[in-house]
Structures are given as structure tokens and as C-alpha cells.
Design an enzyme around this catalytic site. Structure first.
Site, PDB file in Angstrom:
ATOM      1  N   SER A 140       0.831  -1.198   0.000  1.00  0.00           N
ATOM      2  CA  SER A 140       0.000   0.000   0.000  1.00  0.00           C
ATOM      3  C   SER A 140       0.874   1.260   0.000  1.00  0.00           C
ATOM      4  CB  SER A 140      -0.960  -0.046   1.189  1.00  0.00           C
ATOM      5  OG  SER A 140      -2.000   0.891   1.045  1.00  0.00           O
ATOM      6  N   ASP A 267      -9.973  -4.021  -5.497  1.00  0.00           N
ATOM      7  CA  ASP A 267      -9.419  -3.305  -4.347  1.00  0.00           C
ATOM      8  C   ASP A 267     -10.271  -2.070  -4.049  1.00  0.00           C
ATOM      9  OD1 ASP A 267      -7.842  -1.653  -2.604  1.00  0.00           O
ATOM     10  OD2 ASP A 267      -6.044  -2.706  -3.267  1.00  0.00           O
ATOM     11  N   HIS A 296      -7.968  -5.236  -0.584  1.00  0.00           N
ATOM     12  CA  HIS A 296      -6.771  -4.440  -0.296  1.00  0.00           C
ATOM     13  C   HIS A 296      -5.885  -5.226   0.667  1.00  0.00           C
ATOM     14  CE1 HIS A 296      -4.464  -0.742  -0.325  1.00  0.00           C
ATOM     15  NE2 HIS A 296      -4.295  -0.871   0.981  1.00  0.00           N
TER      16      HIS A 296
END
Length: 320
Positions: A140, A267, A296
Site C-alpha cells: 500500500s 481493491d 486491499h
């Protein structure tokens, strides 16, 4: 060429929803702690970074970068530590400033485009003269930092760094921030704003008068947070300027080592600009894999020791 169209990840039957895939690992995954050895290094501006090593006596090292408000003890980090240790690699999990359990010394902490700290860590690791190959794995926010760093360095990147994997990457920060403002993401946004607010309160105690927390309860989005805090604390005009200058997407064509970007199509944090198909298609180095499912940082697998993303990262790095 390096757009990988035939990803083999399939979500478990009971986890077909993207939010369930996103939430399940943090709530229900059982994973043992890592046998970390912590080292603290000093940054050029007099602050510090805490590095958590898990060693197997290897000459190969994987540097792991966590996501927003994460740390080296997060389950997704531990999964990577264990799979790479099991394959004979040393690992070091980098805690961003203020994320290791102790507030950092300076007013600023970390953000999505801060690459100088990663550069300091790489410099330290290279100086040890212990590792002949270093690989990076970022999640991320940590994935964006990883890709931005490699794009900035381009052909000048240290020769010890051989490859990288970036998972669930908001490589276009404006697009990702807009996606997180949508109603279906309200739970995630509330949690991020709450956790970041706690960090700001600690900073306000460290630096009286430097941070205005009046009406913080009115902050509802990253745009509001970044306009009010991230941008001014780190030298940007406003949130838009911060997002434009810190997104890794524009720098992807400059990367000169093999990198694998894994962004699930479902996501909930990523907008369409976070899927750089055209850039990957024209690159010899950027491999883009977009499974239909995964959420995610999800990619859950039942009945197996490791998640799909962990096995995929190991396979790519071993191949490189």
C-alpha cells in the site's frame, strides 16, 4: 509486454466480497510473531528509524515496508517475513517514523512519497557489506514509497538492489484518495483519520503551538487531512500538490530493475488510475498483475500456511 493477464488467484468461496477479503486477515488470520532483532539508525536530519531484522545468516535480504499506520508487527508483514525466512532469506522490516512504538524526534513524520528514509536504510544495509542481493517488498503506502524510490533513482539505483514487489499500491494518490472518500469506504476512512489524529495529538504535545487540532472532529477525508496537516508539515502547498509530487505512477517508466505490481481489480482503495496498464505494456521492468479478486492487501488462502500474495512475491523474487 510485462502485463500479466492470467493471474491464478481465486478468493475462497466464503470470501467473495472485496471488503471481506480486506478485513478478514487483520481480524482472523493467526500468525506467529517474528523473532525480530531491532536496530535503530540515525537519519541525516537527526531523527531515527527502527529496523526489525529476522535473520537466517543469508547473503540475500528482503526489505519490507508496511502500509499507512502499520508497523513491523502487522500480520501482512509477518507473513512475508516467515515465507522469505523459510526460503533462506534474511528480512528487515522497516518501521516508518513514529510507527515503531515511540514518537520520532522531529515535527514531521512519514508520508506516501517520503523516500529519503528508505534511501538512508538502503545506504546503511549496503554499508554492512553483508548482503550481495537486496530485494524490496512494499504494501500500500509502502508500495508507493518503494516504486517512487526506484523511479527516482532509475539507472543510478544501488547495484545490490535486484528486484521489488509492490502490493495493493495507490500509485496515483489523487485517484486513491477520491476512492476512499466514497460511501462504501467510510469505515476505513474513519479508522485512518482516528489513528492519524492520535499521532497528531502526540506531536502537539511534543511541539506546543505547532499543530492546530481545533475542530479535528470535522475532518472526514484524506483531502481535508492532507490539506490541513500532511502538506504544510512536509513542505507542500496543499493536498493536490502533495499527491501530484508523491505519486509513483509518473516515475514508473524510469524504473530499471524488475518490479512486480500486484493490484486486485476489486481493491476498494484504488481508483482506475492506480492500474498502469499502458506503462507496464511499454516497460521491460514493470510487471503488472491484476487479479480479479483480492481486496486491499487481502489475497486470502484457507488451509495453507501462506497467502497467495506471499507465495507470488517469493516466486517473483526467486525468479529474478
Amino acid at each position: 509486454m510485462p502485463v500479466l493477464h492470467n493471474s491464478d488467484y481465486q478468493a475462497p468461496f466464503l470470501l467473495q466480497n472485496r471488503h471481506m477479503l480486506t478485513i478478514y486477515p487483520s481480524l482472523f488470520r493467526s500468525i506467529r510473531p517474528a523473532a525480530y532483532r531491532r536496530e535503530r539508525i540515525t537519519t541525516p536530519d537527526g531523527d531515527f528509524l527502527d529496523l526489525d531484522f529476522s535473520e537466517r545468516g543469508s547473503s540475500r535480504l528482503v526489505v519490507i515496508l508496511h502500509g499507512l499506520e502499520g508497523n513491523a508487527s502487522r500480520k501482512y508483514v509477518l507473513g512475508m517475513v516467515h515465507i522469505f525466512n523459510g526460503a533462506g532469506f534474511d528480512t528487515v522490516s522497516m518501521n516508518f517514523r513514529g510507527c515503531s512504538g515511540e514518537p520520532n524526534k522531529n515535527l514531521r513524520f512519514y508520508h506516501s512519497g517520503e523516500t529519503e528514509d528508505l534511501h538512508a536504510v538502503i545506504g546503511y544495509l549496503v554499508s554492512l557489506k553483508k548482503y550481495t542481493a537486496i530485494h524490496l517488498v512494499g504494501f500500500s503506502l509502502g508500495g508507493n514509497v518503494t516504486l517512487k524510490y526506484l523511479g527516482e533513482r532509475g539507472a543510478t539505483v544501488d547495484g545490490t538492489i535486484r528486484s521489488a514487489v509492490a502490493i495493493s499500491v495507490p500509485c496515483d494518490l489523487k485517484s486513491g484518495s477520491a476512492e476512499l472518500e466514497k460511501r462504501h469506504n467510510i469505515i476505513y476512512m474513519q479508522r485512518f483519520i482516528r489513528d492519524l489524529g492520535e499521532k497528531l495529538r502526540l506531536k502537539a504535545l511534543q511541539f506546543p503551538g505547532s499543530i492546530n487540532l481545533d475542530h479535528y472532529a470535522e475532518v472526514r477525508s484524506f483531502r481535508q487531512f492532507d490539506d490541513r496537516y500532511t502538506a504544510p508539515m512536509h513542505g507542500f502547498k496543499d493536498a493536490l500538490t502533495y499527491w501530484e509530487q508523491c505519486s509513483s505512477r509518473p516515475l514508473l517508466p524510469d524504473i530499471r530493475i524488475p518490479v512486480l505490481v500486484i493490484n486486485a481489480k476489486d481493491d476498494p482503495f484504488l481508483g482506475k488510475e492506480c492500474y498502469p496498464y499502458e506503462i507496464a505494456a511499454g516497460s521491460k521492468y514493470v510487471f503488472l498483475e491484476t487479479p480479479h479478486q483480492g481486496g486491499h492487501v487481502g489475497f486470502v488462502r484457507f488451509g495453507e500456511d501462506f497467502y497467495w500474495s506471499e507465495k507470488r512475491a517469493l516466486a517473483f523474487i526467486q525468479q529474478m
